[in-house]
Design a protein around this motif. Sequence first.
Motif, PDB file in Angstrom:
ATOM      1  N   UNK A 121     -47.495  90.959  68.502  1.00 14.88           N
ATOM      2  CA  UNK A 121     -46.709  92.023  67.995  1.00 14.88           C
ATOM      3  C   UNK A 121     -47.629  93.403  67.385  1.00 14.88           C
ATOM      4  N   UNK A 122     -48.808  93.244  66.857  1.00 20.45           N
ATOM      5  CA  UNK A 122     -49.374  94.431  66.544  1.00 20.45           C
ATOM      6  C   UNK A 122     -49.799  95.208  67.530  1.00 20.45           C
ATOM      7  N   UNK A 123     -50.144  94.635  68.915  1.00 20.22           N
ATOM      8  CA  UNK A 123     -50.437  95.318  70.156  1.00 20.22           C
ATOM      9  C   UNK A 123     -49.228  95.979  70.644  1.00 20.22           C
ATOM     10  N   UNK A 124     -48.046  95.788  70.583  1.00 18.06           N
ATOM     11  CA  UNK A 124     -46.707  96.297  70.867  1.00 18.06           C
ATOM     12  C   UNK A 124     -46.682  97.477  69.926  1.00 18.06           C
ATOM     13  N   UNK A 125     -46.699  97.158  68.559  1.00 20.00           N
ATOM     14  CA  UNK A 125     -46.500  98.352  67.634  1.00 20.00           C
ATOM     15  C   UNK A 125     -47.388  99.651  67.924  1.00 20.00           C
ATOM     16  N   UNK A 126     -48.709  99.030  68.326  1.00 20.51           N
ATOM     17  CA  UNK A 126     -49.775 100.368  68.503  1.00 20.51           C
ATOM     18  C   UNK A 126     -49.620 101.191  69.903  1.00 20.51           C
ATOM     19  N   UNK A 127     -48.808 100.423  70.580  1.00 19.08           N
ATOM     20  CA  UNK A 127     -48.508 101.084  72.014  1.00 19.08           C
ATOM     21  C   UNK A 127     -47.325 101.796  71.941  1.00 19.08           C
ATOM     22  N   UNK A 128     -46.484 101.832  70.899  1.00 21.27           N
ATOM     23  CA  UNK A 128     -45.106 102.608  70.885  1.00 21.27           C
ATOM     24  C   UNK A 128     -45.504 104.168  70.785  1.00 21.27           C
TER      25      UNK A 128
END
Length: 260
Positions: free
Chosen positions: A253-260
Amino acid sequence: MTATLTENTPGTAPARKPLRVERRKDRVVATLDRPEVRNAIDQATVDALHALCAELEAEPRTLVLTGAGGVFAAGADIAELRERTGADALAGINTHVFERIHALPMPVIAAIDGYALGGGAELAYAADIRLGAPTLKMGNPETGLGIIAAAGASWRLPRIVGQARAAELLLTGRIVEASEALAIGLVSALHPAAELLAAAHAVADRIAANDPLATRHMKEALDAPDELHPGIDLRLQAELFDSAEKHRRMTAFLERRSNR
């Protein structure tokens, strides 16, 4: 795959079983299949449901319950009920199998088309999530037959629709139609009959996307009596906090958010 169980006796046609079962990796669809009697719940149906529960207790998966022929279940089999005695009542024939269904580790979804009356309604009450079709007619007319709704309605229905509403429905035997069932929370959504099973699968898909252990723990917490809260919630959460799956999912989840 679909498993339709049959028995073969020499010189006779294969006997159709009362429960048609389709098994998938993450769910099981069980269809009550006695359309000639509007899927009335008889002893053979109870036995088949017990066998299915044993399977799902050993290999937990979401269960979707539905009925064949545009009917969920029009009640218990009256011909059998008429012959049952006080000893049969104390044995809790339907009560115990509905309890077992409600206690399954993973969620139970009832897809209700047409009649769900008496024992059929109580089977639906045992589900965690209920979806209906516009043809839905649901209720407990047992007192008109000289008995009570004793297989879950007296304690499950108040939890679903509230004590006062449940009292009115159970004491009058009034049948609830689809729009009212939605308004009072007896079902969480209505879908056209042709789309009802697909809607149930969509709910099962959402469940399948989540962590199975978290889903099982959430169901356990939901079903726990009031006096066990908040202790049971904290115990279950502690187990999940220490799980590798929680760490993996939160990291993703954190990785997806940081890649937005």
